[in-house]
Design a protein around this motif. Structure first.
Motif, PDB file in Angstrom:
ATOM      1  N   SER A   1     -18.795 -11.424 -15.173  1.00 28.48           N
ATOM      2  CA  SER A   1     -19.545 -10.233 -15.581  1.00 28.48           C
ATOM      3  C   SER A   1     -19.306  -9.121 -14.580  1.00 28.48           C
ATOM      4  O   SER A   1     -18.735  -9.326 -13.505  1.00 28.48           O
ATOM      5  N   VAL A   2     -19.772  -7.938 -14.930  1.00 23.69           N
ATOM      6  CA  VAL A   2     -19.514  -6.754 -14.120  1.00 23.69           C
ATOM      7  C   VAL A   2     -20.134  -6.869 -12.727  1.00 23.69           C
ATOM      8  O   VAL A   2     -19.578  -6.370 -11.742  1.00 23.69           O
ATOM      9  N   ALA A   3     -21.271  -7.528 -12.613  1.00 20.98           N
ATOM     10  CA  ALA A   3     -22.021  -7.533 -11.361  1.00 20.98           C
ATOM     11  C   ALA A   3     -21.363  -8.346 -10.255  1.00 20.98           C
ATOM     12  O   ALA A   3     -21.685  -8.173  -9.083  1.00 20.98           O
ATOM     13  N   HIS A   4     -20.451  -9.229 -10.613  1.00 23.97           N
ATOM     14  CA  HIS A   4     -19.869 -10.135  -9.628  1.00 23.97           C
ATOM     15  C   HIS A   4     -18.604  -9.552  -9.004  1.00 23.97           C
ATOM     16  O   HIS A   4     -17.862  -8.815  -9.648  1.00 23.97           O
ATOM     17  N   GLY A   5     -18.339  -9.916  -7.744  1.00 24.82           N
ATOM     18  CA  GLY A   5     -17.071  -9.607  -7.117  1.00 24.82           C
ATOM     19  C   GLY A   5     -17.010  -8.267  -6.414  1.00 24.82           C
ATOM     20  O   GLY A   5     -17.201  -7.222  -7.029  1.00 24.82           O
ATOM     21  N   ALA A   6     -16.716  -8.297  -5.111  1.00 24.72           N
ATOM     22  CA  ALA A   6     -16.575  -7.065  -4.330  1.00 24.72           C
ATOM     23  C   ALA A   6     -15.208  -6.433  -4.581  1.00 24.72           C
ATOM     24  O   ALA A   6     -14.279  -7.090  -5.049  1.00 24.72           O
ATOM     25  N   PHE A   7     -15.094  -5.147  -4.263  1.00 20.09           N
ATOM     26  CA  PHE A   7     -13.815  -4.443  -4.355  1.00 20.09           C
ATOM     27  C   PHE A   7     -13.097  -4.551  -3.014  1.00 20.09           C
ATOM     28  O   PHE A   7     -13.656  -4.187  -1.972  1.00 20.09           O
ATOM     29  N   ARG A   8     -11.858  -5.006  -3.041  1.00 23.10           N
ATOM     30  CA  ARG A   8     -11.041  -5.031  -1.833  1.00 23.10           C
ATOM     31  C   ARG A   8     -10.617  -3.596  -1.496  1.00 23.10           C
ATOM     32  O   ARG A   8     -10.445  -2.755  -2.370  1.00 23.10           O
ATOM     33  N   ARG A   9     -10.394  -3.340  -0.210  1.00 23.89           N
ATOM     34  CA  ARG A   9     -10.284  -1.950   0.227  1.00 23.89           C
ATOM     35  C   ARG A   9      -8.857  -1.410   0.287  1.00 23.89           C
ATOM     36  O   ARG A   9      -8.666  -0.192   0.315  1.00 23.89           O
ATOM     37  N   ALA A  10      -7.845  -2.277   0.328  1.00 20.02           N
ATOM     38  CA  ALA A  10      -6.477  -1.803   0.554  1.00 20.02           C
ATOM     39  C   ALA A  10      -6.020  -0.820  -0.523  1.00 20.02           C
ATOM     40  O   ALA A  10      -5.321   0.165  -0.235  1.00 20.02           O
ATOM     41  N   THR A  11      -6.422  -1.071  -1.769  1.00 19.24           N
ATOM     42  CA  THR A  11      -6.047  -0.189  -2.871  1.00 19.24           C
ATOM     43  C   THR A  11      -6.468   1.249  -2.583  1.00 19.24           C
ATOM     44  O   THR A  11      -5.733   2.203  -2.881  1.00 19.24           O
ATOM     45  N   PHE A  12      -7.626   1.429  -2.003  1.00 20.31           N
ATOM     46  CA  PHE A  12      -8.183   2.759  -1.790  1.00 20.31           C
ATOM     47  C   PHE A  12      -7.488   3.487  -0.650  1.00 20.31           C
ATOM     48  O   PHE A  12      -7.489   4.718  -0.614  1.00 20.31           O
ATOM     49  N   GLN A  13      -6.884   2.742   0.270  1.00 26.87           N
ATOM     50  CA  GLN A  13      -6.104   3.394   1.319  1.00 26.87           C
ATOM     51  C   GLN A  13      -4.924   4.140   0.716  1.00 26.87           C
ATOM     52  O   GLN A  13      -4.567   5.232   1.169  1.00 26.87           O
ATOM     53  N   VAL A  28       0.840  -1.204   0.000  1.00 27.06           N
ATOM     54  CA  VAL A  28       0.000   0.000   0.000  1.00 27.06           C
ATOM     55  C   VAL A  28       0.875   1.253   0.000  1.00 27.06           C
ATOM     56  O   VAL A  28       0.609   2.220  -0.730  1.00 27.06           O
ATOM     57  N   ALA A  29       1.945   1.237   0.783  1.00 26.03           N
ATOM     58  CA  ALA A  29       2.848   2.394   0.836  1.00 26.03           C
ATOM     59  C   ALA A  29       3.533   2.615  -0.511  1.00 26.03           C
ATOM     60  O   ALA A  29       3.687   3.757  -0.962  1.00 26.03           O
ATOM     61  N   ASP A  30       3.937   1.532  -1.185  1.00 22.75           N
ATOM     62  CA  ASP A  30       4.576   1.651  -2.499  1.00 22.75           C
ATOM     63  C   ASP A  30       3.611   2.263  -3.513  1.00 22.75           C
ATOM     64  O   ASP A  30       3.994   3.103  -4.335  1.00 22.75           O
ATOM     65  N   LEU A  31       2.357   1.815  -3.461  1.00 20.54           N
ATOM     66  CA  LEU A  31       1.355   2.360  -4.380  1.00 20.54           C
ATOM     67  C   LEU A  31       1.117   3.846  -4.097  1.00 20.54           C
ATOM     68  O   LEU A  31       1.023   4.663  -5.025  1.00 20.54           O
ATOM     69  N   ALA A  32       1.034   4.214  -2.823  1.00 22.12           N
ATOM     70  CA  ALA A  32       0.849   5.625  -2.469  1.00 22.12           C
ATOM     71  C   ALA A  32       2.021   6.468  -2.969  1.00 22.12           C
ATOM     72  O   ALA A  32       1.825   7.581  -3.476  1.00 22.12           O
ATOM     73  N   ASP A  33       3.242   5.947  -2.868  1.00 22.72           N
ATOM     74  CA  ASP A  33       4.415   6.674  -3.355  1.00 22.72           C
ATOM     75  C   ASP A  33       4.346   6.879  -4.864  1.00 22.72           C
ATOM     76  O   ASP A  33       4.704   7.948  -5.374  1.00 22.72           O
ATOM     77  N   LEU A  34       3.913   5.854  -5.583  1.00 23.71           N
ATOM     78  CA  LEU A  34       3.767   5.983  -7.040  1.00 23.71           C
ATOM     79  C   LEU A  34       2.774   7.091  -7.383  1.00 23.71           C
ATOM     80  O   LEU A  34       3.017   7.916  -8.273  1.00 23.71           O
ATOM     81  N   LEU A  35       1.658   7.110  -6.680  1.00 24.84           N
ATOM     82  CA  LEU A  35       0.644   8.125  -6.938  1.00 24.84           C
ATOM     83  C   LEU A  35       1.168   9.522  -6.592  1.00 24.84           C
ATOM     84  O   LEU A  35       0.941  10.482  -7.333  1.00 24.84           O
ATOM     85  N   ARG A  36       1.869   9.645  -5.471  1.00 19.91           N
ATOM     86  CA  ARG A  36       2.425  10.947  -5.088  1.00 19.91           C
ATOM     87  C   ARG A  36       3.398  11.478  -6.136  1.00 19.91           C
ATOM     88  O   ARG A  36       3.535  12.694  -6.319  1.00 19.91           O
ATOM     89  N   SER A  37       4.104  10.567  -6.811  1.00 21.81           N
ATOM     90  CA  SER A  37       5.094  10.980  -7.809  1.00 21.81           C
ATOM     91  C   SER A  37       4.451  11.527  -9.080  1.00 21.81           C
ATOM     92  O   SER A  37       5.156  12.005  -9.965  1.00 21.81           O
ATOM     93  N   GLY A  38       3.118  11.421  -9.161  1.00 25.09           N
ATOM     94  CA  GLY A  38       2.412  11.900 -10.347  1.00 25.09           C
ATOM     95  C   GLY A  38       2.064  10.810 -11.332  1.00 25.09           C
ATOM     96  O   GLY A  38       1.437  11.088 -12.360  1.00 25.09           O
ATOM     97  N   PHE A  54      -7.021  -3.662 -10.266  1.00 22.82           N
ATOM     98  CA  PHE A  54      -8.286  -4.394 -10.293  1.00 22.82           C
ATOM     99  C   PHE A  54      -8.588  -4.838  -8.871  1.00 22.82           C
ATOM    100  O   PHE A  54      -8.119  -5.889  -8.420  1.00 22.82           O
ATOM    101  N   PRO A  55      -9.379  -4.065  -8.114  1.00 19.57           N
ATOM    102  CA  PRO A  55      -9.566  -4.353  -6.692  1.00 19.57           C
ATOM    103  C   PRO A  55     -10.349  -5.631  -6.396  1.00 19.57           C
ATOM    104  O   PRO A  55     -10.427  -6.032  -5.239  1.00 19.57           O
ATOM    105  N   GLN A  56     -10.950  -6.260  -7.421  1.00 13.72           N
ATOM    106  CA  GLN A  56     -11.623  -7.542  -7.177  1.00 13.72           C
ATOM    107  C   GLN A  56     -10.618  -8.658  -6.951  1.00 13.72           C
ATOM    108  O   GLN A  56     -10.980  -9.711  -6.433  1.00 13.72           O
TER     109      GLN A  56
END
Length: 309
Positions: free
Chosen positions: A189-201, A165-175, A181-183
């Motif tokens: 199909s589109v209707a199936h599968g919940a989104f995992r939350r760690a990506t959004f942190q 999660v920290a690595d992803l946040a650093d990538l985003l901060r860099s621009g 794919f949070p599933q």
């Protein structure tokens, strides 16, 4: 079984043609064209990651196998990254984003159905993809992923989650804009599968906007599961079915961005808002194999080709 392993009710039997297959001669032609498109991308070497080249290669792969790309853009533009001036999120733990601070990239989150999802996104706008470390070791796919600039994460242990999660946040901060794919696995199909939350942190920590994207497949205008890469199916089996599909279209719908603000949003809220946006106004395909995708069936390990946390 790893505690990170995501299990799905979808199996290869969910994937079926919604229209008659193309003749064998057309299938053979597409196979040759697909091999040629992949070969051209490989010959580009490290230059493949250049945005214009990456987009061209992604479009060439789709065209080689007869897949039509349709993009339905949000009002703020025709790409995936949120344009500057479209509003700003506030990083977690900050009261405001200083004017001198570089604008963060966009976290692009999409539902996951097929290996075709990846070239479809890159054909709209080249972004950095996330993938599990093992994908980089796969023949052909791994080589293409590395040369496309994919960032690999270690999902072998839950202890690695905070670092990922920290690595992803650093990538985003860099621009850099990043697609995930949070599933965490593919669904038919589109209707199936919940989104995992760690990506959004990571988006909250970086103060990055979140761009929900819907990826859906049609054959001759009818919703179709033919592109699904599901359960324990081999990659080449999915490729053979796709190259034989008549009138296959991948429809990429780019939704308005979510601008997270600490206090107003947390990762659970962002995941729910993004999932709702992705699911909106999507027609569901008919299941052509009775019982193939049964709600409440014992889930099995899903595909792990996708880019996710």
């Amino acid at each position: 079984m790893s505690t990170w392993e995501v299990r799905s009710e979808c199996t290869p039997r969910c994937a079926a043609h919604a229209a008659p297959r193309v003749p064998f001669t057309e299938t053979a032609r597409r196979c040759a064209a697909f091999a040629h498109a992949a070969g051209r991308a490989l010959r580009d070497g490290e230059r493949m990651a250049e945005p214009a080249r990456l987009r061209a290669h992604a479009r060439a792969v789709l065209a080689s196998i007869g897949v039509r790309l349709v993009v339905e853009a949000a009002r703020d533009g025709v790409g995936l990254a949120v344009p500057h001036g479209a509003g700003a999120a506030v990083p977690h733990g900050a009261d405001a984003t200083p004017a001198s601070q570089a604008r963060p990239g966009t976290l692009v989150v999409a539902n996951h159905i097929s290996w075709l999802d990846i070239p479809a996104l890159l054909a709209v706008e080249p972004v950095t993809l996330l993938a599990k470390r093992e994908v980089g070791e796969w023949p052909l796919v791994g080589t293409l992923a590395r040369r496309a600039g994919t960032r690999f994460i270690d999902r072998a242990s839950p202890r690695r989650l905070p670092a990922a999660v920290a690595d992803l946040a650093d990538l985003l901060r860099s621009g850099r804009s990043v697609a995930a794919f949070p599933q965490a696995t593919t669904w038919c199909s589109v209707a199936h599968g919940a989104f995992r939350r760690a990506t959004f942190q990571a988006a909250l920590d970086a103060g990055a906007p979140v761009r929900p994207v819907t990826i859906a497949y049609e054959q001759l205008g009818m919703p179709s599961t033919v592109a699904g890469f599901l359960g324990d199916e081999e990659f080449l089996s999915s490729v053979r079915r796709v190259v034989g599909a008549r009138g296959l279209t991948v429809r990429v719908t780019v939704h308005p961005p979510l601008l997270p603000h600490p206090g107003a949003h947390d990762r659970r809220t962002l995941a729910a808002l993004a999932r709702a946006a992705v699911s909106r106004t999507v027609r569901e395909p008919v299941r052509h194999a009775p019982g193939a995708c049964r709600v409440g069936a014992a889930p099995a390990p899903g595909q792990a080709l996708g880019t996710y946390l």
